[in-house]
Design an enzyme around this catalytic site. Sequence first.
Site, PDB file in Angstrom:
ATOM      1  N   GLU A 101       4.645   9.443  -5.807  1.00 13.51           N
ATOM      2  CA  GLU A 101       4.309   8.733  -7.045  1.00 13.51           C
ATOM      3  C   GLU A 101       3.853   9.712  -8.121  1.00 13.51           C
ATOM      4  OE1 GLU A 101       1.583   5.581  -5.983  1.00 13.51           O
ATOM      5  OE2 GLU A 101       3.093   4.598  -4.743  1.00 13.51           O
ATOM      6  N   HIS A 132       2.420   0.965  -8.839  1.00  9.85           N
ATOM      7  CA  HIS A 132       1.343   0.818  -7.837  1.00  9.85           C
ATOM      8  C   HIS A 132       0.155   0.025  -8.419  1.00  9.85           C
ATOM      9  CE1 HIS A 132      -0.397   2.787  -3.984  1.00  9.85           C
ATOM     10  NE2 HIS A 132      -0.907   1.585  -4.170  1.00  9.85           N
TER      11      HIS A 132
HETATM   12  P1  NAI Z   1      -4.152  -5.322   7.098  1.00  7.40           P
HETATM   13  O1  NAI Z   1      -4.599  -4.206   7.969  1.00  7.40           O
HETATM   14  O2  NAI Z   1      -5.040  -6.496   6.908  1.00  7.40           O
HETATM   15  O3  NAI Z   1      -2.739  -5.861   7.639  1.00  7.40           O
HETATM   16  C1  NAI Z   1      -1.713  -5.038   8.121  1.00  7.40           C
HETATM   17  C2  NAI Z   1      -0.953  -5.807   9.193  1.00  7.40           C
HETATM   18  O4  NAI Z   1       0.217  -5.065   9.537  1.00  7.40           O
HETATM   19  C3  NAI Z   1      -1.750  -6.004  10.470  1.00  7.40           C
HETATM   20  O5  NAI Z   1      -1.714  -7.361  10.835  1.00  7.40           O
HETATM   21  C4  NAI Z   1      -1.016  -5.124  11.482  1.00  7.40           C
HETATM   22  O6  NAI Z   1      -1.098  -5.616  12.801  1.00  7.40           O
HETATM   23  C5  NAI Z   1       0.394  -5.162  10.941  1.00  7.40           C
HETATM   24  N1  NAI Z   1       1.260  -4.074  11.373  1.00  7.40           N
HETATM   25  C6  NAI Z   1       0.951  -2.779  11.573  1.00  7.40           C
HETATM   26  N2  NAI Z   1       2.054  -2.081  11.930  1.00  7.40           N
HETATM   27  C7  NAI Z   1       3.076  -2.964  11.944  1.00  7.40           C
HETATM   28  C8  NAI Z   1       4.458  -2.855  12.241  1.00  7.40           C
HETATM   29  N3  NAI Z   1       5.006  -1.689  12.574  1.00  7.40           N
HETATM   30  N4  NAI Z   1       5.198  -3.965  12.172  1.00  7.40           N
HETATM   31  C9  NAI Z   1       4.654  -5.172  11.847  1.00  7.40           C
HETATM   32  N5  NAI Z   1       3.341  -5.340  11.561  1.00  7.40           N
HETATM   33  C10 NAI Z   1       2.573  -4.248  11.609  1.00  7.40           C
HETATM   34  O7  NAI Z   1      -3.773  -4.656   5.706  1.00  7.40           O
HETATM   35  P2  NAI Z   1      -3.777  -5.346   4.278  1.00  7.40           P
HETATM   36  O8  NAI Z   1      -5.131  -5.280   3.682  1.00  7.40           O
HETATM   37  O9  NAI Z   1      -3.095  -6.655   4.369  1.00  7.40           O
HETATM   38  O10 NAI Z   1      -2.863  -4.288   3.459  1.00  7.40           O
HETATM   39  C11 NAI Z   1      -1.475  -4.193   3.717  1.00  7.40           C
HETATM   40  C12 NAI Z   1      -0.873  -3.018   2.970  1.00  7.40           C
HETATM   41  O11 NAI Z   1      -1.005  -3.219   1.567  1.00  7.40           O
HETATM   42  C13 NAI Z   1      -1.524  -1.661   3.245  1.00  7.40           C
HETATM   43  O12 NAI Z   1      -0.517  -0.704   3.433  1.00  7.40           O
HETATM   44  C14 NAI Z   1      -2.308  -1.364   1.995  1.00  7.40           C
HETATM   45  O13 NAI Z   1      -2.431   0.028   1.781  1.00  7.40           O
HETATM   46  C15 NAI Z   1      -1.414  -1.996   0.946  1.00  7.40           C
HETATM   47  N6  NAI Z   1      -2.066  -2.308  -0.330  1.00  7.40           N
HETATM   48  C16 NAI Z   1      -1.352  -2.094  -1.480  1.00  7.40           C
HETATM   49  C17 NAI Z   1      -1.904  -2.369  -2.717  1.00  7.40           C
HETATM   50  C18 NAI Z   1      -1.125  -2.155  -3.966  1.00  7.40           C
HETATM   51  O14 NAI Z   1      -1.725  -1.928  -5.019  1.00  7.40           O
HETATM   52  N7  NAI Z   1       0.170  -2.225  -3.921  1.00  7.40           N
HETATM   53  C19 NAI Z   1      -3.283  -2.878  -2.826  1.00  7.40           C
HETATM   54  C20 NAI Z   1      -3.902  -3.168  -1.566  1.00  7.40           C
HETATM   55  C21 NAI Z   1      -3.310  -2.858  -0.357  1.00  7.40           C
END
Ligand code: NAI
Length: 401
Positions: free
Chosen positions: A260, A283
């Site tokens: 990025e 982002h």
């Molecule tokens: P979280 O930890 O609550 O959920 C992630 C889920 O993915 C978990 O349920 C986990 O078991 C599952 N998971 C892990 N590996 C996997 C795989 N290979 N296949 C299927 N499922 C899998 O995380 P949260 O808070 O929901 O965040 C999700 C993503 O969003 C993160 O990567 C975070 O960095 C990103 N994010 C992006 C933002 C943005 O500005 N675009 C802002 C906030 C978060």
Amino acid sequence: MTRIVLFENIHPSAREVFTAAGFTDIVTHAGALAGTELLDAVRGASVLGIRSRTQLTSQVLSAASELKTVGCFCIGTNQVDLDHALEMGVPVFNAPFSNTRSVAELVLGEAILLLRRIPEKNMRVHEGFWDKSAQGAYEARGKTLGIIGYGNIGSQVGTLAEAAGMRVIFHDIEAKLPLGNAKATASLKKFLGQADVVTLHVPGGESTENLMNAEAIQAMKPGSILINASRGTVVDISALHAALESGHLSGAAIDVFPTEPKSVNEPLDSPLRGQPNVLLTPHIGGSTQESQENIGREVAEKLVTFLKLGATKGSVNFPELSARDPEGATRILHVHRNVPGAMGTLTSLMAENNLNIISQRLQTRGAIGYVVTDVEGPVSDSVMEALKANPITVRCEQIAV
Ligand code: NAI
């Protein structure tokens, strides 16, 4: 006096929480400092509050000799030397959930816009064309949204999408309780073949790197849409580009990229630029006024709960002990080297100094152990000095209750 030093325009909601809790010695710096300016600014601070641009290296942390705790008013914490903070006995907190809703709303909005081919139609009108065709435009109602990673964000997206009349399926590596009528699908390939829109909400890192590679994208339904607002490494961008060019996918929304730009003037280098039904955003999935306010409050509340009760639940680097009301007159927070006999040494020291223990809780993490002890009566400075002077002690504080 507990001095709180905040950098990088942290939302005023944080100050409100601190002052309501009685912490009024607050110094704020509008920007991120570095070098000697930062070293000078952290001296004498009990609490440091930063966002993503202030680098708290081991040198900076060591310069803050009064430091008790650090708050990262953001999601990421790799700008802090977490191991060094742990060795200093300093818990670090962040705000992992404050922007969940902001990301979920953006994703649903993007799904609806892409199903209607709005990015392309918007551009055509700007260019002076009035093309009213309904070709390739669909309602979200009745379509299948496939969520990969049914965690905090993924499950919120599912709830919002159901309210818009979508059928929701999800795929996660862990067993998850489905919300609403969402259905889990264990096989990724089967899952990809069913969804009209696939949205990614998995963590970054090696285990998810190129999860959506050429093969996975090929397994998606012809004409479907891919949305990524998780981490840039999860999608193979050239494979996505090829699938959009060939028409296998009808659209995409990408908020995060493998590499990025570092500043507003640096252009994004991506083959996706200029693609017709593709939304590219810098982002900003979680960037809203509401999320900033929530982050200010969430992190400040964690810091206050640590300062008042010694609770470290939710800390990213420290043994976690939840908040519990004090049961004696004094609470002693003791951080020690996690070596055999450490607890015995601590309780003997307390007994030798006539402290009557009412309750005690221990949690360890790596080389560090953390004990919260409630004792009867006040604890004198000389007893505190004896606890601090023992070789197992990393730091020791008392909270009068
Ligand atoms: P979280 O930890 O609550 O959920 C992630 C889920 O993915 C978990 O349920 C986990 O078991 C599952 N998971 C892990 N590996 C996997 C795989 N290979 N296949 C299927 N499922 C899998 O995380 P949260 O808070 O929901 O965040 C999700 C993503 O969003 C993160 O990567 C975070 O960095 C990103 N994010 C992006 C933002 C943005 O500005 N675009 C802002 C906030 C978060």
